[in-house]
Design an enzyme around this catalytic site. Structure first.
Site, PDB file in Angstrom:
ATOM      1  N   ILE A   1       0.847  -1.208   0.000  1.00 27.64           N
ATOM      2  CA  ILE A   1       0.000   0.000   0.000  1.00 27.64           C
ATOM      3  C   ILE A   1       0.872   1.243   0.000  1.00 27.64           C
ATOM      4  CG2 ILE A   1      -1.569   1.332   1.496  1.00 27.64           C
ATOM      5  CD1 ILE A   1      -2.824  -1.456   2.258  1.00 27.64           C
TER       6      ILE A   1
ATOM      7  N   ALA B   1       2.206   1.896  -3.537  1.00 25.94           N
ATOM      8  CA  ALA B   1       1.102   2.356  -4.403  1.00 25.94           C
ATOM      9  C   ALA B   1       0.774   3.813  -4.098  1.00 25.94           C
ATOM     10  CB  ALA B   1      -0.122   1.478  -4.195  1.00 25.94           C
TER      11      ALA B   1
ATOM     12  N   ASP C   1      13.797   2.484  10.629  1.00 26.87           N
ATOM     13  CA  ASP C   1      12.989   1.608  11.482  1.00 26.87           C
ATOM     14  C   ASP C   1      12.115   2.545  12.298  1.00 26.87           C
ATOM     15  OD1 ASP C   1      13.662  -0.891  14.097  1.00 26.87           O
ATOM     16  OD2 ASP C   1      11.820   0.111  13.437  1.00 26.87           O
TER      17      ASP C   1
ATOM     18  N   TYR D   1      -3.323  -7.452  16.682  1.00 28.27           N
ATOM     19  CA  TYR D   1      -3.260  -6.612  15.484  1.00 28.27           C
ATOM     20  C   TYR D   1      -4.443  -5.643  15.501  1.00 28.27           C
ATOM     21  CZ  TYR D   1      -3.453  -5.280  10.536  1.00 28.27           C
ATOM     22  OH  TYR D   1      -3.509  -4.551   9.356  1.00 28.27           O
TER      23      TYR D   1
ATOM     24  N   LYS E   1      -4.737  -1.458  15.614  1.00 28.22           N
ATOM     25  CA  LYS E   1      -5.460  -0.678  14.603  1.00 28.22           C
ATOM     26  C   LYS E   1      -6.610   0.135  15.228  1.00 28.22           C
ATOM     27  CE  LYS E   1      -2.731  -1.691  11.292  1.00 28.22           C
ATOM     28  NZ  LYS E   1      -1.941  -0.654  10.602  1.00 28.22           N
TER      29      LYS E   1
ATOM     30  N   THR F   1      -1.382  -7.653  -0.773  1.00 29.52           N
ATOM     31  CA  THR F   1       0.015  -7.294  -0.513  1.00 29.52           C
ATOM     32  C   THR F   1       0.716  -8.460   0.181  1.00 29.52           C
ATOM     33  OG1 THR F   1      -0.317  -6.505   1.754  1.00 29.52           O
ATOM     34  CG2 THR F   1      -0.754  -4.915  -0.031  1.00 29.52           C
TER      35      THR F   1
HETATM   36  N1  LIG Z   1      -2.773  -5.926   3.372  1.00 32.79           N
HETATM   37  C1  LIG Z   1      -3.921  -5.795   4.035  1.00 32.79           C
HETATM   38  O1  LIG Z   1      -4.826  -6.657   3.960  1.00 32.79           O
HETATM   39  C2  LIG Z   1      -4.154  -4.600   4.900  1.00 32.79           C
HETATM   40  C3  LIG Z   1      -5.475  -4.243   5.213  1.00 32.79           C
HETATM   41  C4  LIG Z   1      -5.697  -3.133   6.018  1.00 32.79           C
HETATM   42  C5  LIG Z   1      -4.635  -2.384   6.501  1.00 32.79           C
HETATM   43  N2  LIG Z   1      -3.367  -2.755   6.172  1.00 32.79           N
HETATM   44  C6  LIG Z   1      -2.282  -1.912   6.692  1.00 32.79           C
HETATM   45  O2  LIG Z   1      -1.657  -1.264   5.582  1.00 32.79           O
HETATM   46  C7  LIG Z   1      -0.307  -0.914   5.939  1.00 32.79           C
HETATM   47  C8  LIG Z   1       0.641  -1.370   4.844  1.00 32.79           C
HETATM   48  O3  LIG Z   1       0.611  -2.792   4.832  1.00 32.79           O
HETATM   49  P1  LIG Z   1       0.783  -3.653   3.485  1.00 32.79           P
HETATM   50  O4  LIG Z   1      -0.422  -4.506   3.344  1.00 32.79           O
HETATM   51  O5  LIG Z   1       1.193  -2.764   2.371  1.00 32.79           O
HETATM   52  O6  LIG Z   1       1.962  -4.611   3.944  1.00 32.79           O
HETATM   53  P2  LIG Z   1       3.408  -4.911   3.353  1.00 32.79           P
HETATM   54  O7  LIG Z   1       3.977  -5.915   4.282  1.00 32.79           O
HETATM   55  O8  LIG Z   1       3.331  -5.177   1.900  1.00 32.79           O
HETATM   56  O9  LIG Z   1       4.187  -3.513   3.539  1.00 32.79           O
HETATM   57  C9  LIG Z   1       4.531  -3.043   4.808  1.00 32.79           C
HETATM   58  C10 LIG Z   1       5.819  -2.258   4.691  1.00 32.79           C
HETATM   59  O10 LIG Z   1       6.156  -1.766   5.986  1.00 32.79           O
HETATM   60  C11 LIG Z   1       7.546  -1.965   6.192  1.00 32.79           C
HETATM   61  N3  LIG Z   1       7.848  -2.026   7.632  1.00 32.79           N
HETATM   62  C12 LIG Z   1       7.561  -3.032   8.495  1.00 32.79           C
HETATM   63  N4  LIG Z   1       8.063  -2.765   9.706  1.00 32.79           N
HETATM   64  C13 LIG Z   1       8.684  -1.554   9.627  1.00 32.79           C
HETATM   65  C14 LIG Z   1       9.390  -0.735  10.537  1.00 32.79           C
HETATM   66  N5  LIG Z   1       9.619  -1.120  11.794  1.00 32.79           N
HETATM   67  N6  LIG Z   1       9.879   0.445  10.099  1.00 32.79           N
HETATM   68  C15 LIG Z   1       9.686   0.841   8.817  1.00 32.79           C
HETATM   69  N7  LIG Z   1       9.033   0.108   7.887  1.00 32.79           N
HETATM   70  C16 LIG Z   1       8.536  -1.079   8.305  1.00 32.79           C
HETATM   71  C17 LIG Z   1       7.866  -3.268   5.472  1.00 32.79           C
HETATM   72  O11 LIG Z   1       9.258  -3.389   5.191  1.00 32.79           O
HETATM   73  C18 LIG Z   1       7.000  -3.145   4.228  1.00 32.79           C
HETATM   74  O12 LIG Z   1       7.705  -2.528   3.172  1.00 32.79           O
HETATM   75  C19 LIG Z   1      -0.050  -1.585   7.301  1.00 32.79           C
HETATM   76  O13 LIG Z   1      -0.197  -0.615   8.330  1.00 32.79           O
HETATM   77  C20 LIG Z   1      -1.179  -2.622   7.408  1.00 32.79           C
HETATM   78  O14 LIG Z   1      -1.503  -2.916   8.748  1.00 32.79           O
HETATM   79  C21 LIG Z   1      -3.075  -3.819   5.384  1.00 32.79           C
HETATM   80  C1  LIG Z   2      -2.708 -10.619  12.698  1.00 33.68           C
HETATM   81  C2  LIG Z   2      -3.715 -10.470  11.622  1.00 33.68           C
HETATM   82  C3  LIG Z   2      -3.144 -11.199  10.438  1.00 33.68           C
HETATM   83  O1  LIG Z   2      -3.138 -12.577  10.657  1.00 33.68           O
HETATM   84  C4  LIG Z   2      -3.877 -10.934   9.195  1.00 33.68           C
HETATM   85  C5  LIG Z   2      -3.859  -9.716   8.611  1.00 33.68           C
HETATM   86  C6  LIG Z   2      -4.489  -9.572   7.286  1.00 33.68           C
HETATM   87  C7  LIG Z   2      -4.729  -8.393   6.677  1.00 33.68           C
HETATM   88  C8  LIG Z   2      -4.564  -7.083   7.355  1.00 33.68           C
HETATM   89  C9  LIG Z   2      -5.822  -6.570   8.033  1.00 33.68           C
HETATM   90  O2  LIG Z   2      -5.631  -5.186   8.264  1.00 33.68           O
HETATM   91  C10 LIG Z   2      -7.075  -6.788   7.235  1.00 33.68           C
HETATM   92  C11 LIG Z   2      -8.276  -6.649   7.857  1.00 33.68           C
HETATM   93  C12 LIG Z   2      -9.472  -6.863   7.103  1.00 33.68           C
HETATM   94  C13 LIG Z   2     -10.691  -6.919   7.741  1.00 33.68           C
HETATM   95  C14 LIG Z   2     -11.865  -7.155   6.961  1.00 33.68           C
HETATM   96  C15 LIG Z   2     -13.065  -7.313   7.472  1.00 33.68           C
HETATM   97  C16 LIG Z   2     -13.359  -7.186   8.943  1.00 33.68           C
HETATM   98  O3  LIG Z   2     -14.707  -6.940   9.069  1.00 33.68           O
HETATM   99  C17 LIG Z   2     -12.960  -8.411   9.717  1.00 33.68           C
HETATM  100  C18 LIG Z   2     -13.886  -9.585   9.421  1.00 33.68           C
HETATM  101  C19 LIG Z   2     -13.577 -10.694  10.419  1.00 33.68           C
HETATM  102  C20 LIG Z   2     -14.598 -11.790  10.352  1.00 33.68           C
HETATM  103  O4  LIG Z   2     -15.626 -11.621   9.631  1.00 33.68           O
HETATM  104  O5  LIG Z   2     -14.368 -12.792  11.031  1.00 33.68           O
END
Ligand SMILES: NC(=O)c1ccc[n+]([C@@H]2O[C@H](COP(=O)([O-])OP(=O)(O)OC[C@H]3O[C@@H](n4cnc5c(N)ncnc54)[C@H](O)[C@@H]3O)[C@@H](O)[C@H]2O)c1
Ligand SMILES: CC[C@@H](O)/C=C/C=C\C[C@@H](O)/C=C/C=C/C=C\[C@@H](O)CCCC(=O)O
Length: 257
Positions: free
Chosen positions: A17, A20, A64, A151, A155, A186
């Site tokens: 993300i 992007a 970091d 997690y 959030k 991702t």
């Molecule tokens: N992928 C999903 O389903 C999803 C859904 C909702 C929210 N998010 C959130 O979106 C954000 C981006 O996640 P993503 O899905 O792109 O994951 P990703 O793992 O593809 O990217 C995460 C990035 O964060 C970096 N990172 C991790 N620890 C770090 C640190 N200590 N210092 C600096 N950089 C660090 C990693 O190196 C990586 O490049 C996160 O906060 C995640 O919780 C992800």
């Molecule tokens: C520690 C969590 C890890 O195992 C998985 C992370 C996966 C993706 C990142 C996260 O931010 C995504 C969340 C998405 C939530 C979507 C819908 C919610 O309503 C949760 C639904 C849960 C359910 O229906 O049981």
């Protein structure tokens, strides 16, 4: 070119993300500081972006976010390179229930510290030009996540902190918002340890593309009417806003997901 003249700082920018979001902001004319703990991927990513856009449009700062000195240096380096910071996207995050204290440090504590640093470097009261902070939460920051309770706590913390900081940042000329995406395609999702039932749930909820989340972040970066907003990005409703009791327009009937 919605961001001409703006300077963005994005954490976790090497992939997913964050990447992007960086690409979209570059497309809209911003200069961007990319911060990530993964120096190898970060340097390579930034070099590709410099070829695609221009050499002086992006810079990579190995960071970091859990290290206070590195977090401060991230701001200082971006300002040294581009003259200011006007958009901060606290996106870095991990999903690791086993190391939940570290996960809280990355996902929540670092986001809080970076938001405070944004005030220090951007506030009108300190000679800054103001700006906007977008904190990346999750739908797991609004709804319970039985498969990731720690997690989800990290959030929920982002949502609570963002909504609570809104009013006091007004005097600094800084808007702070958060975005809550559903599952997104991702590495985080790909490497998440899930049971077959959970994987089925993910498929039934559906999977967003990082570019869809980036568009939501761009909207928050450019909509000056949004402060304290909790934006959701879901397969069912696209980009929407979650309202809480007391929010203008809140109705117990409308706040459905
Ligand atoms: N992928 C999903 O389903 C999803 C859904 C909702 C929210 N998010 C959130 O979106 C954000 C981006 O996640 P993503 O899905 O792109 O994951 P990703 O793992 O593809 O990217 C995460 C990035 O964060 C970096 N990172 C991790 N620890 C770090 C640190 N200590 N210092 C600096 N950089 C660090 C990693 O190196 C990586 O490049 C996160 O906060 C995640 O919780 C992800
Ligand atoms: C520690 C969590 C890890 O195992 C998985 C992370 C996966 C993706 C990142 C996260 O931010 C995504 C969340 C998405 C939530 C979507 C819908 C919610 O309503 C949760 C639904 C849960 C359910 O229906 O049981």
């Amino acid at each position: 070119m919605l961001l001409a003249g703006e300077v963005a700082l994005v954490t976790g920018a090497a992939r997913g993300i964050g990447l992007a979001t960086v690409r979209l902001m570059l497309q809209h004319g911003a200069k961007v500081g990319l911060a990530d703990i993964d120096e190898t991927v970060g340097v390579a990513t930034c070099s590709e972006l410099q070829k695609e856009f221009s050499r002086n449009a992006a810079t990579f700062i190995p960071t970091d976010v859990t290290d206070s000195m590195q977090l401060r240096r991230m701001f200082q380096t971006t300002i040294k390179e581009f003259g200011k910071v006007s958009i901060v996207c606290n996106n870095a995050g991990v999903a690791d229930e086993q190391n939940w204290k570290k996960m809280i440090a990355v996902n929540m504590v670092a986001m809080m510290e970076s938001t405070h640093l944004a005030v220090e470097f951007m506030s009108h009261t300190r000679g800054g030009e103001g700006g906007v902070v977008i904190n990346v939460s999750s739908m797991g920051g609004i709804l319970p996540m039985p498969f990731g309770p720690s997690y989800s706590a990290s959030k929920f913390g982002i949502v609570g902190f963002t909504r609570s900081m809104t009013e006091c940042l007004e005097r600094d000329g800084i808007r702070v918002n958060c975005v809550c995406p559903e599952f997104t395609d991702t590495a985080m999702l790909a490497t998440a340890s899930m049971t077959s039932e959970q994987l089925e749930m993910v498929q039934s909820v559906g999977i967003l593309q990082p570019e869809q989340v980036a568009e939501a972040i761009l909207q928050l970066a450019t909509d000056s009417s949004k402060a304290g907003a909790v934006m959701t990005v879901t397969m069912k409703r696209g980009i929407d806003f979650f309202l809480f009791p007391g929010d203008p327009g809140y109705s117990s009937k409308k706040s459905k997901l």
